[in-house]
Design a protein around this motif. Structure first.
Motif, PDB file in Angstrom:
ATOM      1  N   UNK A 159       0.842  -1.193   0.000  1.00 37.60           N
ATOM      2  CA  UNK A 159       0.000   0.000   0.000  1.00 37.60           C
ATOM      3  C   UNK A 159       0.881   1.249   0.000  1.00 37.60           C
ATOM      4  N   UNK A 160       0.715   2.080  -1.021  1.00 34.27           N
ATOM      5  CA  UNK A 160       1.491   3.314  -1.115  1.00 34.27           C
ATOM      6  C   UNK A 160       0.607   4.549  -1.195  1.00 34.27           C
ATOM      7  N   UNK A 161      -0.666   4.349  -1.547  1.00 27.89           N
ATOM      8  CA  UNK A 161      -1.608   5.455  -1.658  1.00 27.89           C
ATOM      9  C   UNK A 161      -3.020   4.908  -1.443  1.00 27.89           C
ATOM     10  N   UNK A 162      -3.990   5.795  -1.193  1.00 29.40           N
ATOM     11  CA  UNK A 162      -5.342   5.325  -0.866  1.00 29.40           C
ATOM     12  C   UNK A 162      -5.942   4.362  -1.879  1.00 29.40           C
ATOM     13  N   UNK A 163      -5.689   4.559  -3.167  1.00 24.46           N
ATOM     14  CA  UNK A 163      -6.319   3.705  -4.177  1.00 24.46           C
ATOM     15  C   UNK A 163      -5.848   2.258  -4.081  1.00 24.46           C
ATOM     16  N   UNK A 164      -4.728   2.024  -3.412  1.00 21.74           N
ATOM     17  CA  UNK A 164      -4.234   0.652  -3.249  1.00 21.74           C
ATOM     18  C   UNK A 164      -5.111  -0.169  -2.313  1.00 21.74           C
ATOM     19  N   UNK A 165      -6.004   0.500  -1.596  1.00 15.72           N
ATOM     20  CA  UNK A 165      -6.893  -0.196  -0.675  1.00 15.72           C
ATOM     21  C   UNK A 165      -8.272  -0.452  -1.277  1.00 15.72           C
ATOM     22  N   UNK A 166      -8.484  -0.029  -2.501  1.00 11.50           N
ATOM     23  CA  UNK A 166      -9.804  -0.149  -3.125  1.00 11.50           C
ATOM     24  C   UNK A 166     -10.265  -1.609  -3.155  1.00 11.50           C
ATOM     25  N   UNK A 167     -11.412  -1.870  -2.552  1.00 11.41           N
ATOM     26  CA  UNK A 167     -11.999  -3.202  -2.559  1.00 11.41           C
ATOM     27  C   UNK A 167     -11.316  -4.221  -1.668  1.00 11.41           C
ATOM     28  N   UNK A 168     -10.288  -3.820  -0.959  1.00  9.76           N
ATOM     29  CA  UNK A 168      -9.562  -4.778  -0.111  1.00  9.76           C
ATOM     30  C   UNK A 168     -10.440  -5.255   1.038  1.00  9.76           C
ATOM     31  N   UNK A 169     -10.611  -6.576   1.138  1.00  8.75           N
ATOM     32  CA  UNK A 169     -11.387  -7.169   2.229  1.00  8.75           C
ATOM     33  C   UNK A 169     -10.498  -7.202   3.473  1.00  8.75           C
ATOM     34  N   UNK A 170     -10.766  -6.285   4.346  1.00  7.43           N
ATOM     35  CA  UNK A 170      -9.869  -6.060   5.477  1.00  7.43           C
ATOM     36  C   UNK A 170     -10.588  -6.306   6.800  1.00  7.43           C
TER      37      UNK A 170
END
Length: 329
Positions: A159-170
């Protein structure tokens, strides 16, 4: 040995046995449940609480430890305290807002500058005032503990920016502040009790989770997670709680012993966290995790993306309280 001496010896032995039995009967069991392993920061705190209370009360209490969610998830254990079926627990902030909503203010992302800042807030007027609010919920909050700053691990990507978390099941804790933050960032937060997390990661039901280094190391999450990003997005406190039903049955001296034990337990927990914050990253790298760190510019991007959530947090907790926390030196 004469008959009289034998009789006297028998009487002395019986009296001694009687005194031992009386002492044993007088000892009160304290069931202490917590979610993590005995080798974790929770375990260190639990052992310190036990040692101090038993020493201060000359064995009036006997602690029965239930680590690794031996009494159930954190919410279940807290409800056990309310019912009086469990005497004590060490818990994360994950479910505390369900009992005292004001605790949620400390879970606002990027609120605290560092560990020292967070500890000063919790030990100062703001944190101590919130502790008093638990009494109305059938709970006695003895002290703030600590987990540290939370970071994201996952099996999908760094993860380097917010878009890297898009849709991530966390996986997140059952914490509305955390859930709103990750939803705002475009992730798919999945509230889940801790006992279910490892198997969910193994099975791919979720992509990742977020926790402090103290948990990531002690739970050996490197065995089921490839990427660690040092996001430091939220400071995570913990709390030492006892049942009010149990507390109300204690003498003043016994209450003082538990208060002292909780204070020393908190100190031990924080020392553990400080050590892990220093050594944990290298330990996880050695175990095979790929470790990344958010740049200052990336942190600023995350804060910008969280603007809608920040507006809601201000409505919920009041901007003056948030500003007071930020201004604490």
């Amino acid at each position: 040995m004469t008959f009289m001496k034998l009789g006297a010896l028998s009487l002395a032995v019986c009296m001694g046995m009687g005194m031992t039995a009386t002492t044993a009967l007088a000892s009160t069991e304290v069931k202490l449940g917590y979610a993590l392993a005995p080798t974790s920061h929770y375990g260190v705190a639990a052992d310190k609480l036990k040692d101090v209370v038993e020493a201060e009360t000359n064995g009036e209490f006997t602690f029965s430890m239930y680590p690794s969610s031996g009494l159930g998830g954190e919410r279940e254990v807290i409800e056990g305290l309310q019912l009086g079926t469990v005497e004590a627990t060490i818990v994360s902030s994950g479910t505390l807002a369900n009992f005292v909503p004001e605790t949620g203010v400390f879970d606002i992302p990027f609120l605290f500058r560092d560990l020292g800042h967070a500890r000063r807030v919790l030990d100062g007027p703001i944190g101590q005032e919130i502790l008093t609010k638990f009494t109305d919920q059938g709970l006695v909050a003895l002290a703030w503990g600590e987990q540290g700053f939370r970071h994201v691990t996952n099996n999908r990507n760094q993860i380097a920016e917010p878009k890297d978390m898009a849709g991530m099941k966390l996986r997140t804790m059952e914490n509305p502040v955390h859930i709103e933050a990750f939803e705002t960032l475009g992730a798919a937060p999945t509230p889940m009790a801790w006992p279910e997390v490892i198997s969910a990661l193994q099975q791919g039901t979720i992509d990742g989770q977020e926790n402090p280094l103290s948990v990531i190391t002690s739970a050996k999450l490197y065995e089921v997670q490839k990427y660690l990003t040092l996001t430091g997005h939220v400071y995570s406190p913990a709390m030492i709680l006892v049942s009010k039903i149990f507390w109300d049955g204690l003498s003043d001296d016994q209450k003082a012993a538990f208060a002292k034990g909780a204070k020393e337990a908190s100190t031990a927990m924080r020392a553990f966290v400080s050590d892990v914050e220093t050594k944990g990253v290298e330990q996880l790298k050695a175990a095979g995790m790929e470790v990344g760190t958010l740049t200052p510019e990336a942190r600023a991007e995350f804060q910008k993306a969280l603007a809608p959530a920040y507006a809601h947090y201000a409505e919920t907790y009041g901007q003056p309280l948030i500003d007071a926390i930020i201004a604490t030196q």
